[in-house]
Motif scaffolding. Structure first.
Motif, PDB file in Angstrom:
ATOM      1  N   GLY A 141       0.696  -1.182  -0.102  1.00  0.00           N
ATOM      2  CA  GLY A 141      -0.003  -0.098   0.000  1.00  0.00           C
ATOM      3  C   GLY A 141       0.777   1.426   0.021  1.00  0.00           C
ATOM      4  O   GLY A 141       0.690   2.249  -0.675  1.00  0.00           O
ATOM      5  N   TRP A 151      -4.815   5.052  -7.656  1.00  0.00           N
ATOM      6  CA  TRP A 151      -5.912   5.929  -7.239  1.00  0.00           C
ATOM      7  C   TRP A 151      -6.882   5.837  -7.984  1.00  0.00           C
ATOM      8  O   TRP A 151      -6.923   5.624  -9.278  1.00  0.00           O
ATOM      9  N   ARG A 157      -6.888   2.590  -3.751  1.00  0.00           N
ATOM     10  CA  ARG A 157      -7.431   1.296  -3.805  1.00  0.00           C
ATOM     11  C   ARG A 157      -5.997   0.332  -4.011  1.00  0.00           C
ATOM     12  O   ARG A 157      -5.997  -0.741  -4.573  1.00  0.00           O
ATOM     13  N   SER A 158      -4.727   0.770  -4.101  1.00  0.00           N
ATOM     14  CA  SER A 158      -3.428   0.241  -4.045  1.00  0.00           C
ATOM     15  C   SER A 158      -3.541  -0.632  -5.293  1.00  0.00           C
ATOM     16  O   SER A 158      -3.998  -0.026  -6.399  1.00  0.00           O
ATOM     17  N   LYS A 163     -11.462   0.464  -4.261  1.00  0.00           N
ATOM     18  CA  LYS A 163     -11.182   0.995  -2.976  1.00  0.00           C
ATOM     19  C   LYS A 163     -12.104   0.214  -1.934  1.00  0.00           C
ATOM     20  O   LYS A 163     -11.171   0.019  -0.671  1.00  0.00           O
ATOM     21  N   ALA A 166      -9.569  -2.915  -1.156  1.00  0.00           N
ATOM     22  CA  ALA A 166      -8.378  -2.481  -0.593  1.00  0.00           C
ATOM     23  C   ALA A 166      -8.809  -2.233   1.040  1.00  0.00           C
ATOM     24  O   ALA A 166      -7.916  -2.492   1.888  1.00  0.00           O
ATOM     25  N   GLY A 167      -9.966  -1.533   1.080  1.00  0.00           N
ATOM     26  CA  GLY A 167     -10.396  -1.028   2.477  1.00  0.00           C
ATOM     27  C   GLY A 167     -10.512  -2.241   3.376  1.00  0.00           C
ATOM     28  O   GLY A 167      -9.826  -2.110   4.314  1.00  0.00           O
ATOM     29  N   SER A 205      -8.188   5.582   1.680  1.00  0.00           N
ATOM     30  CA  SER A 205      -9.063   4.777   0.722  1.00  0.00           C
ATOM     31  C   SER A 205     -10.381   5.436   0.818  1.00  0.00           C
ATOM     32  O   SER A 205     -11.359   4.881   0.146  1.00  0.00           O
ATOM     33  N   SER A 207     -12.871   4.408   2.584  1.00  0.00           N
ATOM     34  CA  SER A 207     -13.585   3.049   3.098  1.00  0.00           C
ATOM     35  C   SER A 207     -14.046   3.052   4.379  1.00  0.00           C
ATOM     36  O   SER A 207     -13.507   2.470   5.337  1.00  0.00           O
TER      37      SER A 207
END
Length: 400
Positions: A141, A151, A157-158, A163, A166-167, A205, A207
């Protein structure tokens, strides 16, 4: 230098978890000033190779395991086998029998691999793997921060497809470090640094659900530790029951009404309306294992999703695990799955705080995303790992 079986199996588990987190099959978006182009690294071949390889290794090692001990663990996991058996039956009435069977085969590979893992690794070994996994996820990350593909318009969202994905992956890593520092008491500088990095990644993120669930799940197990008289299983069952009632209420409410109330859950209400409409005449048996979403141009979501909203034609899930179990397996399968969930709660060790916190995270998160019984989704992999680890503990205690 000689590598022990334990070290080798720990390494295999780490690779398996990283694969489930999408590390070897990233979904990237390269953004220039005027356009964004998708660069997909095919996950099918990589996932299948990892899962097939893990299964073959597990079959080899099973013959080295003490047979009676292994059989006891397998027998104790009977609700999981019942669910798997019924899912195989569903391939008979699936419109895409071969697809359902192929996807279900991955579940067999996953379960047998994790059975093999828990018979050879202790809980401390598994904790060690989870720590390495968390560190790698955090570092990926951080490394991705300067690059455009990490992005998207609604958040960071790596290397992951969205996202929200990723979250929850970052949140699970954060949950590990919260428990590592404040529950297990490992209060060193590196742990604090990794925890701060996780909070940073989660904040950027956007999230919010994953961040809130991480904190809530941690506070829950902290309360358990400070108040050992509290029954964790009862509380988790209560939370799951309340969440079920709330979700059923949402399903029975027209999506336009929910939208007017500001409760459309980022378009999920429309998806649920579509699923409920299409499930007419399929309520009892379902469509068959993973035979509804993502099955090509003749799939129901592609053919009829546009009548509700065009974005539905691009989806591969209902954004609710429990609803998708019903879609796949009908009422009979849903009851079978509930039996498995209840058994999961029974085998949880209250004092295994990390696993309890993860289980609570999974229970609530799955009302907004499809995590359970789906390919090698990271949450599902960790769920089965926790479930089988709990069974192993009970079997080991009974043998003493």
């Amino acid at each position: 230098m000689k590598i022990s079986y334990r070290e080798f199996i720990s390494f295999l588990l780490l690779i398996f978890l990283l694969n489930s987190a999408g590390v070897f099959s990233p979904s990237l978006t390269i953004r220039d000033s005027d356009f964004a182009s998708e660069v997909e690294v095919s996950s099918n071949i990589i996932n299948r190779l990892v899962m097939l390889g893990a299964f073959l290794v597990s079959v080899f090692f099973i013959f080295k395991t003490e047979r009676k001990y292994y059989i006891k663990i397998v027998a104790s996991a009977w609700p999981l086998w019942l669910l798997l058996f019924y899912a195989f039956l569903s391939c008979i009435w699936s419109d895409v029998t071969l697809t359902s069977f192929t996807r279900l085969t991955q579940q067999v590979f996953l379960i047998f691999f994790l059975l093999f893992v828990i018979t050879y690794l202790s809980l401390d070994d598994i904790y060690g793997v989870l720590k390495k996994f968390s560190i790698i996820i955090i570092l990926i990350g951080i490394i991705c921060l300067p690059f455009s593909f990490a992005w998207q318009d609604i958040g960071f969202r790596s290397i992951h497809g969205h996202k929200n994905t990723a979250g929850y992956i970052f949140a699970l890593a954060g949950l590990f470090y919260l428990c590592e520092i404040y529950i297990r008491g490992y209060k060193n500088k590196s742990n604090y640094i990794f925890l701060l990095l996780i909070f940073f990644l989660l904040v950027i993120s956007k999230s919010k659900t994953s961040l809130a669930l991480m904190i809530f799940s941690y506070l829950f197990v902290l309360t358990l530790k400070l108040n050992p008289q509290i029954n964790a299983k009862t509380i988790i069952s209560f939370i799951g029951g309340v969440a079920s009632v709330v979700f059923l209420s949402l399903l029975l409410t027209d999506s336009s009404t929910l939208t007017d109330l500001g409760l459309d859950f980022t378009g999920r209400a429309i998806i649920w309306d579509f699923v409920l409409f299409e499930m007419k005449d399929y309520e009892l048996l379902g469509f068959g294992y993973r035979a509804f979403w993502g099955v090509g141009e003749q799939g129901f979501s592609v053919l009829y999703g546009g009548d509700f909203d065009f974005f539905i034609t691009k989806l591969n899930q209902s954004h609710n695990s429990y609803l998708d179990i019903w879609v796949m397996l009908g009422y009979i399968g849903l009851v079978t799955f509930i039996i498995f969930i209840i058994h999961s709660i029974i085998v949880i060790n209250k004092f295994n705080y990390l696993f309890v916190s993860m289980f609570l995270f999974f229970t609530i998160h799955s009302f907004m995303e499809t995590d359970y019984f789906r390919s090698n989704n990271l949450i599902w992999v960790l769920y089965i790992l926790i479930y089988l680890s709990g069974i192993k503990e009970k079997v080991s205690l009974n043998d003493k």
